[in-house]
Design a protein around this motif. Structure first.
Motif, mmCIF file in Angstrom:
data_model
loop_
_atom_site.group_PDB
_atom_site.id
_atom_site.type_symbol
_atom_site.label_atom_id
_atom_site.label_comp_id
_atom_site.label_asym_id
_atom_site.label_seq_id
_atom_site.Cartn_x
_atom_site.Cartn_y
_atom_site.Cartn_z
ATOM 1 N N SER A 127 7.879 -27.859 -13.932
ATOM 2 C CA SER A 127 7.690 -28.550 -12.651
ATOM 3 C C SER A 127 6.227 -28.992 -12.536
ATOM 4 C CB SER A 127 8.022 -27.600 -11.508
ATOM 5 O OG SER A 127 6.998 -26.636 -11.389
ATOM 6 N N GLY A 131 3.955 -28.236 -10.376
ATOM 7 C CA GLY A 131 3.053 -27.117 -10.111
ATOM 8 C C GLY A 131 2.795 -26.290 -11.356
ATOM 9 N N SER A 161 -3.348 -32.753 -5.750
ATOM 10 C CA SER A 161 -2.875 -33.853 -4.916
ATOM 11 C C SER A 161 -1.411 -34.190 -5.148
ATOM 12 C CB SER A 161 -3.729 -35.100 -5.155
ATOM 13 O OG SER A 161 -3.620 -35.488 -6.499
ATOM 14 N N LEU A 171 0.991 -32.029 -5.478
ATOM 15 C CA LEU A 171 1.863 -30.911 -5.107
ATOM 16 C C LEU A 171 2.289 -30.996 -3.645
ATOM 17 C CD1 LEU A 171 -0.154 -28.080 -6.856
ATOM 18 C CD2 LEU A 171 1.567 -29.617 -7.813
ATOM 19 N N ASP A 172 3.438 -30.404 -3.340
ATOM 20 C CA ASP A 172 3.852 -30.390 -1.939
ATOM 21 C C ASP A 172 3.023 -29.348 -1.183
ATOM 22 O OD1 ASP A 172 5.077 -27.792 -1.993
ATOM 23 O OD2 ASP A 172 6.767 -28.703 -3.014
ATOM 24 N N LEU A 173 3.118 -29.403 0.148
ATOM 25 C CA LEU A 173 2.196 -28.644 0.982
ATOM 26 C C LEU A 173 2.201 -27.149 0.666
ATOM 27 C CD1 LEU A 173 0.219 -29.099 3.297
ATOM 28 C CD2 LEU A 173 2.032 -28.388 4.852
ATOM 29 N N LYS A 174 3.392 -26.573 0.496
ATOM 30 C CA LYS A 174 3.503 -25.127 0.300
ATOM 31 C C LYS A 174 2.837 -24.726 -1.013
ATOM 32 C CE LYS A 174 6.962 -21.455 0.247
ATOM 33 N NZ LYS A 174 6.948 -21.147 -1.183
ATOM 34 N N LEU A 175 3.182 -25.454 -2.068
ATOM 35 C CA LEU A 175 2.634 -25.168 -3.390
ATOM 36 C C LEU A 175 1.119 -25.385 -3.388
ATOM 37 C CD1 LEU A 175 3.645 -24.281 -6.053
ATOM 38 C CD2 LEU A 175 3.985 -26.641 -6.721
ATOM 39 N N ARG A 176 0.713 -26.384 -2.645
ATOM 40 C CA ARG A 176 -0.685 -26.714 -2.526
ATOM 41 C C ARG A 176 -1.479 -25.560 -1.938
ATOM 42 N NH1 ARG A 176 -2.505 -32.473 -1.661
ATOM 43 N NH2 ARG A 176 -4.630 -32.143 -1.004
ATOM 44 N N LYS A 177 -0.939 -24.981 -0.870
ATOM 45 C CA LYS A 177 -1.594 -23.839 -0.223
ATOM 46 C C LYS A 177 -1.655 -22.667 -1.204
ATOM 47 C CE LYS A 177 -2.096 -25.520 3.961
ATOM 48 N NZ LYS A 177 -3.403 -26.104 4.175
ATOM 49 N N ASP A 204 -9.186 -34.693 0.444
ATOM 50 C CA ASP A 204 -8.578 -33.996 1.566
ATOM 51 C C ASP A 204 -9.650 -33.120 2.222
ATOM 52 O OD1 ASP A 204 -7.386 -32.066 3.152
ATOM 53 O OD2 ASP A 204 -5.569 -31.981 1.932
#
Ligand SMILES: Nc1ncnc2c1ncn2[C@@H]1O[C@H](COP(=O)(O)OP(=O)(O)OP(=O)(O)O)[C@@H](O)[C@H]1O
Ligand SMILES: [Mg+2]
Lengths: 352, 259
Positions: free
Chosen positions: A139, A141, A166, A168-174, A197
């Motif tokens: 994936s 991530g 940049s 990645l989706d928000l959850k994975l990003r966090k 960001d």
């Protein structure tokens, strides 16, 4: 180990038609072991600066030093600096383990030790179970973490990260933000991190350099950048800001263009100034006797807060942010006139 | 889907059958008649594999086949090597005029190339033989090998090279460990395509082959002048099988690589 000095670096690209000045006299000092962030809008030269530090790009002018030693004439394969590319740039024909071991192999690490250290790097990013896969079978991530492991395995002095989160989706990003902070603490390597960001920059960095149009506008801690923006662009780019134009009218007082007078610190003796005021640093008060008055345009509920937009007689609406506490407050109705209290330390003079 | 169907008049299904018959009927007849027991190639009397035996026992045919394989192998290898170097050297150049220049020899009438090659060899005094055939074939192998290699190279992420350099690979090692392996399907596909084109070539070979440098297509042409025998059918069928095998292989390699 891992302190970078950048002096007066300039890089021009001969684009189609007219030349692009990607970097215009950039100077920076990046401390050893720092989490240093380059923050700025698209096209401001962040990637170009990173590529110059990595050695993929030569500056037209200026110096790049690592721990005092000049880097400019050193090719990338001799620099103890590694990059996590925005698009990951994993080798598609190698397994995850092969990718991570590649740098070690090129460094001449013996085969047995190489496997061990590659696995160790994969453990660091929690991917040891996927060592045998190809990048295409991962994936986004996971690929990102392989790219991280690949750069960390060779134990660089400096790690360059070009918007690694940049995609990645928000959850994975966090999650990855926390992961990066943990890795930073575990390795002690200097991180130079690129993002556009602002929230990411504020939460992750020791120091932030805000860039625009090939210039570095301000360098400081997240708190300094947010609370003491020196430049109009910086104040506008990071967080929400109201800009108020006015004339200095005596000691510590500004007469605003749209009417009203407010107190501000650090004013010049005379002349026009631009003040930056954060929406959460001001309060709504009764209209009578207020420094600044405005007609309510709109009240927007955004969860923890509400924002109240006011017409204060200028082109842009003035925004006030009010916390939605238990028990609540009575939002003013649109069309009514309210006052705004601006503490003197909330109004900052900005350049530009 | 339905929209695309609406763009095409109905009832064209049977036409497709005709189309395929038109394409493959001659080859099918050749294949069937190569198993004909009768001496007379066009009169069917029964099934036999005797002609294949005759082919494999014919020293001249085997020698011609050997020549063909030698020429195809040398020309395709040299052509591919040159194409690889050219593709690497031209990497990053704007592609439209370049592609036109490389593809142009493919459009020049073969007979013109044949005459031109012969003229050149006579002019520089090179005696005609297997070597001149290999040289002439190498020339037309280059564009066939160049195109798939170039396509691969253009499709490659330029950051992979940066990534390799970043990880302490010198330019040579980056090329050997990253660029070359990723280019490999393109190279192999180009090589096989060039090989088969060389194997099948008649016109140019006919012009520049000296005595003793007869290739299989030239030999078959010679046999035909005496008459179409079942032996000719059998050799042709064998060439067909080899060609199909190579083209299929080349296609699979190219596809596998891009997946
Ligand atoms: N190789 C190049 N040739 C021509 N122009 C270039 C080249 N690389 C960068 N530029 C130009 O230089 C400027 C800075 O580019 P750069 O990639 O450094 O921006 P960036 O801050 O990384 O932007 P983003 O956030 O979109 O990645 C841009 O105007 C870009 O178009
Ligand atoms: Mg960039």
């Amino acid at each position: 180990m891992g302190a970078i000095t950048i002096r007066d670096v300039t890089r021009r690209f001969a684009g189609e038609g007219q030349a692009v000045l990607a970097l215009d006299g950039v100077s920076l000092d990046i401390d050893e072991g720092a989490f240093f962030t380059l923050l700025g809008p698209s096209g401001c030269g962040k990637t170009t600066l990173l590529r110059i530090i990595a050695g993929f790009e030569r500056p037209d002018r200026g110096a790049v030093r690592l721990d005092g030693a000049d880097l400019v004439d050193l090719p990338p394969w001799r620099r103890p600096v590694n990059t996590v590319f925005q698009s990951y740039a994993l080798f598609p024909h190698m397994s995850v383990l092969g990718n991570v071991a590649f740098g070690l192999e090129m460094q001449g690490v013996a085969a047995a030790l190489r496997g061990e250290r590659a696995r160790e790097a994969l453990r660091l990013v929690r991917l040891e179970d996927l060592a045998g896969r190809r990048p295409a079978q991962l994936s986004g991530g996971q690929q990102q973490r392989v790219a991280l492991a690949r750069a960390l395995a060779v134990r660089p002095k400096v790690l360059l990260l070009d918007e690694p989160l940049s995609a990645l989706d928000l959850k994975l990003r966090k999650e990855m933000q926390l992961e990066l902070k943990r890795l930073k603490a575990a390795t002690g390597i200097t991180f130079v991190f690129v993002t556009h960001d602002q929230e990411e920059a504020l939460t992750m960095s020791d120091r932030i350099a805000v860039m625009e149009g090939g210039h570095v506008l301000q360098v400081g801690s997240p708190r300094e950048i947010y609370e003491e923006p020196a430049h109009r662009f910086v104040a506008g780019f990071i967080g929400e800001t109201n800009f108020l134009e006015g004339e200095v009218a005596g000691e510590g007082v500004v007469r605003l263009k749209g009417g009203g007078r407010i107190a501000a610190a650090g004013l010049p003796a005379s002349g026009s100034v631009t003040l930056a005021v954060r929406p959460e640093r001001v309060a709504l008060v009764a209209a009578e006797g207020a420094q600044l008055r405005g007609r309510v345009l709109q009240v927007v509920y955004i969860g923890t807060d509400s924002t109240v937009m006011l017409d204060t007689g200028t082109d842009e609406p003035f925004t006030v942010r009010v916390q939605n506490r238990e028990g609540g407050w009575q939002p003013p109705s649109p069309g009514s006139t309210v006052g705004v209290a601006v503490p003197a330390d909330a109004a900052r003079v900005v350049a530009g | 889907m339905t929209d695309a169907h609406a763009l095409v008049p109905r009832g064209l299904g049977p036409v497709a059958v005709l189309f395929f018959a038109f394409l493959y009927l001659p080859i099918l007849i050749l294949l069937v008649l190569s198993f004909n027991a009768n001496e007379q190639a066009t009169i069917w009397t029964g099934f036999s594999t005797a002609w294949y035996g005759r082919v494999l026992g014919n020293g001249d045919i085997l020698k011609a086949a050997g020549n063909s394989l030698t020429v195809a192998a040398s020309a395709s290898l040299m052509g591919t090597a040159l194409a690889l170097l050219a593709a690497l050297g031209l990497k990053g150049r704007s592609s439209r005029p370049l592609m036109a220049l490389v593809s142009l020899p493919l459009l020049v009438p073969e007979i013109v190339t044949a005459v031109a090659s012969l003229l050149l060899f006579v002019l520089i005094g090179l005696p005609l033989g297997l070597a001149t055939v290999v040289l002439a074939h190498t020339v037309f192998c280059i564009p066939f090998a160049f195109l798939p290699i170039r396509a691969r190279l253009q499709g490659m992420d330029p950051l992979l090279g940066d990534a390799a350099h970043d990880l302490y690979a010198t330019p040579l090692r980056a090329f050997l460990r990253v660029t070359l392996p990723l280019l490999w399907p393109g190279i192999l596909s180009g090589l096989m395509l060039a090989f088969i084109i060389s194997l099948d070539d008649f016109v140019i070979t006919y012009f520049v082959a000296g005595a003793g440098a007869t290739t299989l297509p030239v030999y078959i042409f010679g046999m035909i002048r005496i008459g179409v025998t079942p032996e000719v059918n059998a050799v042709s069928a064998m060439m067909l099988v080899v060609s199909i095998a190579f083209v299929t292989l080349s296609w699979i390699v190219a596809r596998r690589g891009s997946a």
